[in-house]
Scaffold this motif. Structure first.
Motif, mmCIF file in Angstrom:
data_model
loop_
_atom_site.group_PDB
_atom_site.id
_atom_site.type_symbol
_atom_site.label_atom_id
_atom_site.label_comp_id
_atom_site.label_asym_id
_atom_site.label_seq_id
_atom_site.Cartn_x
_atom_site.Cartn_y
_atom_site.Cartn_z
ATOM 1 N N ILE A 1 -8.919 5.821 -18.615
ATOM 2 C CA ILE A 1 -7.506 6.073 -18.351
ATOM 3 C C ILE A 1 -7.394 7.258 -17.402
ATOM 4 C CG2 ILE A 1 -5.396 6.991 -19.421
ATOM 5 C CD1 ILE A 1 -5.998 5.259 -21.835
ATOM 6 N N PRO A 2 -6.642 7.120 -16.319
ATOM 7 C CA PRO A 2 -6.512 8.244 -15.384
ATOM 8 C C PRO A 2 -5.591 9.326 -15.950
ATOM 9 C CG PRO A 2 -5.108 6.437 -14.687
ATOM 10 C CD PRO A 2 -5.885 5.932 -15.868
ATOM 11 N N GLY A 3 -6.005 10.556 -15.853
ATOM 12 C CA GLY A 3 -5.172 11.652 -16.336
ATOM 13 C C GLY A 3 -5.052 11.653 -17.842
ATOM 14 N N SER A 4 -3.903 12.077 -18.333
ATOM 15 C CA SER A 4 -3.709 12.183 -19.779
ATOM 16 C C SER A 4 -3.205 10.864 -20.357
ATOM 17 C CB SER A 4 -2.696 13.284 -20.088
ATOM 18 O OG SER A 4 -1.396 12.888 -19.692
ATOM 19 N N ARG A 5 -3.506 10.642 -21.611
ATOM 20 C CA ARG A 5 -2.979 9.457 -22.291
ATOM 21 C C ARG A 5 -1.457 9.504 -22.353
ATOM 22 N NH1 ARG A 5 -6.477 6.155 -25.054
ATOM 23 N NH2 ARG A 5 -8.654 6.801 -24.972
ATOM 24 N N TRP A 6 -0.926 10.696 -22.493
ATOM 25 C CA TRP A 6 0.524 10.872 -22.543
ATOM 26 C C TRP A 6 1.164 10.284 -21.287
ATOM 27 C CZ3 TRP A 6 4.088 12.750 -26.031
ATOM 28 C CH2 TRP A 6 5.353 13.058 -25.533
ATOM 29 N N ALA B 1 3.318 6.717 -20.975
ATOM 30 C CA ALA B 1 4.699 6.842 -20.506
ATOM 31 C C ALA B 1 5.005 5.769 -19.463
ATOM 32 C CB ALA B 1 4.934 8.228 -19.914
ATOM 33 N N ILE B 2 3.978 5.366 -18.705
ATOM 34 C CA ILE B 2 4.137 4.314 -17.707
ATOM 35 C C ILE B 2 3.944 2.939 -18.339
ATOM 36 C CG2 ILE B 2 3.238 3.363 -15.541
ATOM 37 C CD1 ILE B 2 2.218 6.188 -14.889
ATOM 38 N N GLU C 1 0.845 -1.199 0.000
ATOM 39 C CA GLU C 1 0.000 0.000 0.000
ATOM 40 C C GLU C 1 0.875 1.242 0.000
ATOM 41 O OE1 GLU C 1 -3.085 -0.094 -0.473
ATOM 42 O OE2 GLU C 1 -3.800 -2.053 0.230
ATOM 43 N N PRO C 2 0.439 2.329 -0.645
ATOM 44 C CA PRO C 2 -0.756 2.436 -1.478
ATOM 45 C C PRO C 2 -0.535 1.778 -2.837
ATOM 46 C CG PRO C 2 0.463 4.478 -1.563
ATOM 47 C CD PRO C 2 1.198 3.594 -0.587
ATOM 48 N N LEU C 3 -1.625 1.437 -3.526
ATOM 49 C CA LEU C 3 -1.527 0.782 -4.827
ATOM 50 C C LEU C 3 -2.687 1.218 -5.710
ATOM 51 C CD1 LEU C 3 0.291 -1.603 -6.131
ATOM 52 C CD2 LEU C 3 -1.814 -2.912 -5.902
ATOM 53 N N ASP C 4 -2.374 1.635 -6.915
ATOM 54 C CA ASP C 4 -3.383 1.963 -7.920
ATOM 55 C C ASP C 4 -3.304 0.875 -8.991
ATOM 56 O OD1 ASP C 4 -4.875 2.960 -10.085
ATOM 57 O OD2 ASP C 4 -4.402 5.046 -9.584
ATOM 58 N N TYR C 5 -4.359 0.090 -9.114
ATOM 59 C CA TYR C 5 -4.334 -1.028 -10.058
ATOM 60 C C TYR C 5 -4.201 -0.563 -11.503
ATOM 61 C CZ TYR C 5 -5.853 -3.912 -6.117
ATOM 62 O OH TYR C 5 -5.931 -4.555 -4.906
ATOM 63 N N ARG C 6 -4.384 0.697 -11.753
ATOM 64 C CA ARG C 6 -4.271 1.225 -13.114
ATOM 65 C C ARG C 6 -2.844 1.585 -13.472
ATOM 66 N NH1 ARG C 6 -8.386 6.059 -12.269
ATOM 67 N NH2 ARG C 6 -6.929 6.240 -10.522
ATOM 68 N N THR C 7 -2.082 2.125 -12.537
ATOM 69 C CA THR C 7 -0.805 2.732 -12.907
ATOM 70 C C THR C 7 0.367 2.380 -12.008
ATOM 71 O OG1 THR C 7 -1.411 4.709 -11.641
ATOM 72 C CG2 THR C 7 -1.911 4.724 -14.005
ATOM 73 N N SER C 8 0.155 1.698 -10.897
ATOM 74 C CA SER C 8 1.268 1.423 -9.987
ATOM 75 C C SER C 8 2.210 0.362 -10.561
ATOM 76 C CB SER C 8 0.747 0.952 -8.628
ATOM 77 O OG SER C 8 0.143 2.021 -7.921
#
Length: 527
Positions: free
Chosen positions: A348-353, A357-358, A291-298
């Motif tokens: 998608i969280p935030g920008s596609r850019w 990048a991640i 933790e913490p963990l974001d399943y989308r981007t971590s």
């Protein structure tokens, strides 16, 4: 200009040239090549759809057939596994194959369309395991050696898939021995060429999962690849599948105790399941969820600190060998369906850019689903396991239409030596091998009113999808070999000696068809 190529010698290169190109007649050479490709592509005949879909189908089949490559030359081959020239003993030797990508659909397709070639390919990998001095199966065999790329060793699944579907001609005991070595003796660490088991492997065998580092914790295990990281969830889930395949091999060989051992280990995915979130969640060495963990981007670039090339939303479904148990873990049919729908709708969280990048390989997005990367390919078929086959039919057709088009869009990512394009071939025909190693196929939604596949030996599998079109994507009723069929799957034995699947298609979902007979999953864990 004419030129010859050989991996053996200059003299052999000249022999190859004289055998393959006898004259300067370019048209004659082209005609020979065209016949070879037409014979191969002609093993599957499709008809009745618009030209766009037909072009996509045969382009995909062409790309699927590009690998692996035969490197036998006049009955001999150079093996990079030991740096020696060997006789192929009448079985063409193959290499240039990528197990993480091609075990899912490319190998199962060849089981249907070219059994002899698949047997020869698998024999080649057994020979490599004996020649490399370690008795490990290759993972990413190439002309210059085994790249040991990605994670896990899913050629174990290819051997079990071929055997379960009746192919013989390779030694299952040898395949099992090399598969065991690949899991028990070789390091499970990603991209670990030549590494024996180490401290993290010992941890996996004791605790049943690969531990993750805490945020900010520095790597202390020198064998971990600096770029590829530990990939703890990907390794745990992928190894669980490999061990399921080993359990099936052991059972076939009469090794009951070993079969039970690997079957129990195949449930290791449970050790990293977070019941509070319904996701597979990395744990530290103390057994606590990170933790913490974001399943989308971590997970850093490519999510490799936790997953691999794909995020937690994709790896949520990476239990190909026991989807029935996964349905139970998630909370039953409705929660399973809701979870799939959430993935397809999660933005998608935030920008596609920033997102790409991640996760640069996580392309072809529909929500958090990635059409461009292999761990996603079986996901649209999972509705079949939760009593909603019509949703599989809807998803498959929309994904094919959105991401595989005969225009400048091309394809949504790297086709990985047939890994992606074999998914297209199967899905356009209307069925898919969700679990390589299990002799079963899930039914999707055929793009063509008629498909005829040459199984060899005068046997054919036909799919007759009456009124199939982009609008008529939903199965109204079905028959298999003349009998009324109300299952969203069928067994390999139903078609192995030839068969006919008849589907009546329509524009409105029949939400009752196929809901009561989900595809089979793994056996229960032994005590």
């Amino acid at each position: 200009m004419r030129y010859g190529v050989s991996f053996i010698s200059e003299a052999q290169a000249k022999k190859n040239l004289n055998r393959e190109i006898k004259t300067f007649d370019v048209a004659a050479v082209a005609a020979v090549g065209r016949k070879i490709w037409n014979d191969e592509l002609g093993k599957i005949a499709v008809s009745g759809a618009v030209d766009k879909e037909t072009s996509v189908f045969y382009t995909s089949l062409y790309r699927t057939l590009e690998r692996p490559i035969v490197i036998s030359e006049d009955g001999q081959y150079f093996s990079a596994a030991d740096g020696q020239v060997h006789s192929d003993e009448g079985h063409p030797f193959s290499t240039d194959d990528w197990s993480w990508d091609t075990y899912r659909a490319a190998h199962p397709l060849r089981v249907l369309t070219d059994k002899k070639e698949e047997v020869d390919v698998l024999r080649s990998y057994i020979l490599m395991s004996k020649q490399n001095g370690t008795n490990w199966l290759p993972n990413f065999p190439t002309i210059s050696g085994d790249d040991r790329a990605m994670n896990s060793n899913h050629f174990i699944g290819s051997f079990m898939d071929a055997y379960a579907k009746g192919l013989r001609g390779f030694d299952l005991a040898d395949a099992y021995k090399a598969g065991k070595g690949s899991v028990d003796d070789k390091s499970l660490l990603p991209w670990s060429r030549g590494l024996n088991s180490g401290e993290l492997d010992a941890f996996y065998k004791e605790k049943g999962y690969m531990p993750a580092l805490k945020p900010g914790e520095k790597e202390t295990v020198k064998e971990v690849h600096g770029w590829e990281k530990r990939q703890p969830i990907a390794v745990t889930l992928g190894t669980s599948y490999d061990e399921w395949c080993l359990s099936q091999m052991a059972a076939a060989l009469g090794k009951t105790d070993e079969a039970n051992h690997y079957l129990k280990a195949s449930y290791n995915y449970r050790n990293v399941f977070n019941p509070k979130t319904g996701f597979f969640h990395p744990k530290d060495k103390e057994g606590k969820f990170i933790e913490p963990l974001d399943y989308r981007t971590s997970g850093g670039v490519g999510a490799r600190e936790y997953y691999d090339e794909n995020n937690g939303y994709v790896y949520r479904w990476d239990v190909q060998h026991n989807i029935g148990d996964l349905v139970s873990l998630v909370g039953g049919n409705q929660k399973f369906i809701d979870g799939l729908e959430q993935m397809f709708n999660e933005p998608i969280p935030g920008s596609r850019w920033d997102f790409y990048a991640i996760l640069p390989d996580h392309t072809g997005n529909v929500g958090m689903f990635s059409m461009a990367n292999e761990p996603s390919f079986h996901i649209p078929y999972l509705y079949n396991y939760a009593g909603a086959p019509w949703r599989t039919q809807k998803r498959i057709r929309s994904l094919l239409d959105q991401w595989y088009r005969n225009d400048l869009m091309g394809i949504p990512g790297d086709e990985d030596g047939g890994g992606m394009t074999s998914f297209v071939v199967f899905s356009q025909m209307g069925f898919y091998p969700v679990t390589p190693g299990s002799p079963t196929y899930n039914i999707g939604s055929p793009c063509f009113p008629y498909v005829k596949m040459n199984l060899g030996g005068g046997k054919y599998f036909e799919i007759k999808a009456r009124d199939a079109s982009f609008t008529n994507k939903y199965i109204q009723s079905a028959k298999l070999n003349g009998k009324v069929w109300d299952k969203p799957w069928f067994h390999h034995s139903d078609i192995a000696n030839g068969g006919v699947l008849e589907l009546v298609m329509g524009p409105i979902a029949n939400k009752q068809w196929g809901i009561s007979s989900p595809p089979p999953s793994a056996a229960a864990m032994p005590n």
